[in-house]
Design an enzyme around this catalytic site. Structure first.
Site, PDB file in Angstrom:
ATOM      1  N   CYS A   1       0.877  -1.189  -0.147  1.00 33.49           N
ATOM      2  CA  CYS A   1      -0.130   0.007   0.010  1.00 33.49           C
ATOM      3  C   CYS A   1       0.870   1.282   0.037  1.00 33.49           C
ATOM      4  CB  CYS A   1      -0.840  -0.055   1.153  1.00 33.49           C
ATOM      5  SG  CYS A   1      -1.738   1.526   1.815  1.00 33.49           S
ATOM      6  N   GLU A   2       0.742   2.129  -0.996  1.00 32.59           N
ATOM      7  CA  GLU A   2       1.339   3.405  -1.020  1.00 32.59           C
ATOM      8  C   GLU A   2       1.213   4.442   0.245  1.00 32.59           C
ATOM      9  OE1 GLU A   2      -0.950   6.454  -3.862  1.00 32.59           O
ATOM     10  OE2 GLU A   2       0.402   4.884  -4.923  1.00 32.59           O
ATOM     11  N   HIS A   3       0.161   4.062   0.980  1.00 28.99           N
ATOM     12  CA  HIS A   3      -0.235   5.092   2.012  1.00 28.99           C
ATOM     13  C   HIS A   3       0.449   4.623   3.417  1.00 28.99           C
ATOM     14  CE1 HIS A   3      -4.242   5.430  -0.308  1.00 28.99           C
ATOM     15  NE2 HIS A   3      -3.115   6.452  -0.566  1.00 28.99           N
ATOM     16  N   HIS A   4       0.642   3.228   3.481  1.00 28.41           N
ATOM     17  CA  HIS A   4       1.412   2.862   4.709  1.00 28.41           C
ATOM     18  C   HIS A   4       2.333   2.038   4.532  1.00 28.41           C
ATOM     19  CE1 HIS A   4      -2.894   3.967   5.805  1.00 28.41           C
ATOM     20  NE2 HIS A   4      -2.494   4.482   6.642  1.00 28.41           N
TER      21      HIS A   4
ATOM     22  N   GLN B   1      -5.219  -0.609  -4.933  1.00 23.14           N
ATOM     23  CA  GLN B   1      -5.743  -1.632  -5.670  1.00 23.14           C
ATOM     24  C   GLN B   1      -6.340  -1.250  -7.065  1.00 23.14           C
ATOM     25  OE1 GLN B   1      -7.400  -4.784  -3.321  1.00 23.14           O
ATOM     26  NE2 GLN B   1      -8.864  -5.531  -5.050  1.00 23.14           N
TER      27      GLN B   1
ATOM     28  N   HIS C   1      -5.900  -6.002   2.576  1.00 16.83           N
ATOM     29  CA  HIS C   1      -4.947  -4.884   2.806  1.00 16.83           C
ATOM     30  C   HIS C   1      -4.522  -4.823   4.413  1.00 16.83           C
ATOM     31  CE1 HIS C   1      -5.875  -2.477  -1.005  1.00 16.83           C
ATOM     32  NE2 HIS C   1      -6.299  -3.856  -1.074  1.00 16.83           N
TER      33      HIS C   1
ATOM     34  N   CYS D   1      -3.001  -2.701   5.892  1.00 16.89           N
ATOM     35  CA  CYS D   1      -3.395  -1.368   6.425  1.00 16.89           C
ATOM     36  C   CYS D   1      -4.579  -1.238   7.147  1.00 16.89           C
ATOM     37  CB  CYS D   1      -3.112  -0.236   5.475  1.00 16.89           C
ATOM     38  SG  CYS D   1      -4.125  -0.397   4.178  1.00 16.89           S
TER      39      CYS D   1
END
Length: 209
Positions: A100-103, A141, A169, A171
């Site tokens: 995940c690019e956020h976490h 995704q 996910h 995250c």
């Protein structure tokens, strides 16, 4: 080379050039890991953590190796000797691991990829490799689903492309709302799969949806 392929290839080339320009060297990457270890509250100089920065950097090379691979190149070799085959080609349950690019938390799931060939087909391992190339990047995704479908459509120019991804996910399972057992499903339907409900339903039935 058709215009769609050229357009996708130009975008990918620009992304690789930009990534190479901002990429730090190995020593800087390892020092960044030491900083995070200190931030976590531990001592990067203790025996158990001495080799951790090197290991993490090696792991990142594997996790994010997709930035260095051209997915168009691997789809270029196709075959015309199909004896008139013009039905759906489906590769289902392609397992992948992404992040995940956020976490930077793992995304683990399966992809189902199908296309209706026009005159040429591609080796099925190449479909799995396209999934792997985009999975080995920082992702959301929805974007990954579209990238896989758009690349296959641009290179093979089939009558249609369908991609469905089912993934968990971490995250949201190991942090945040802590909801284990939740699966996210995304789809991208192009050409015949978007226009013809029967074709779309055939695909969904074949993947058990």
């Amino acid at each position: 080379m058709n215009s769609k392929v050229q357009s996708v290839r130009e975008v990918l080339a620009q992304e690789r050039e930009a990534a190479a320009a901002r990429r730090p060297d190995r020593a800087e990457a390892e020092e960044a890991v030491r900083t995070l270890l200190r931030w976590a509250g531990d001592d990067p100089n203790r025996e158990g953590l001495l080799a951790t920065p090197e290991r993490v950097v090696r792991a990142y090379e594997e996790f994010f190796g997709g930035y260095l691979v051209d997915p168009i190149e691997m789809l270029q070799r196709t075959f015309e000797e199909t004896d008139g085959y013009d039905e759906m080609v489906l590769l289902r349950d392609i397992r992948f691991e992404s992040h995940c690019e956020h976490h930077l938390a793992p995304i683990i799931g399966v992809a189902h990829v199908a296309y209706f060939p026009r005159t040429r087909v591609v080796g099925i391992s190449k479909l799995a490799r396209v999934v792997e190339v985009y999975a080995r990047r920082l992702q959301i995704q929805e974007k990954m689903t579209a990238q896989i479908a758009n690349t296959i459509e641009a290179v093979l120019q089939p009558h249609g492309v369908a991609v469905v991804i089912e993934a968990t996910h971490q995250c949201m399972t190991t942090r945040g709302v802590h909801k284990p057992g939740v699966t996210m499903v995304t789809s991208r339907m192009l050409g015949a799969f978007r226009k013809d409900p029967k074709t779309r339903q055939e695909f969904l039935g074949m993947i058990g949806k």
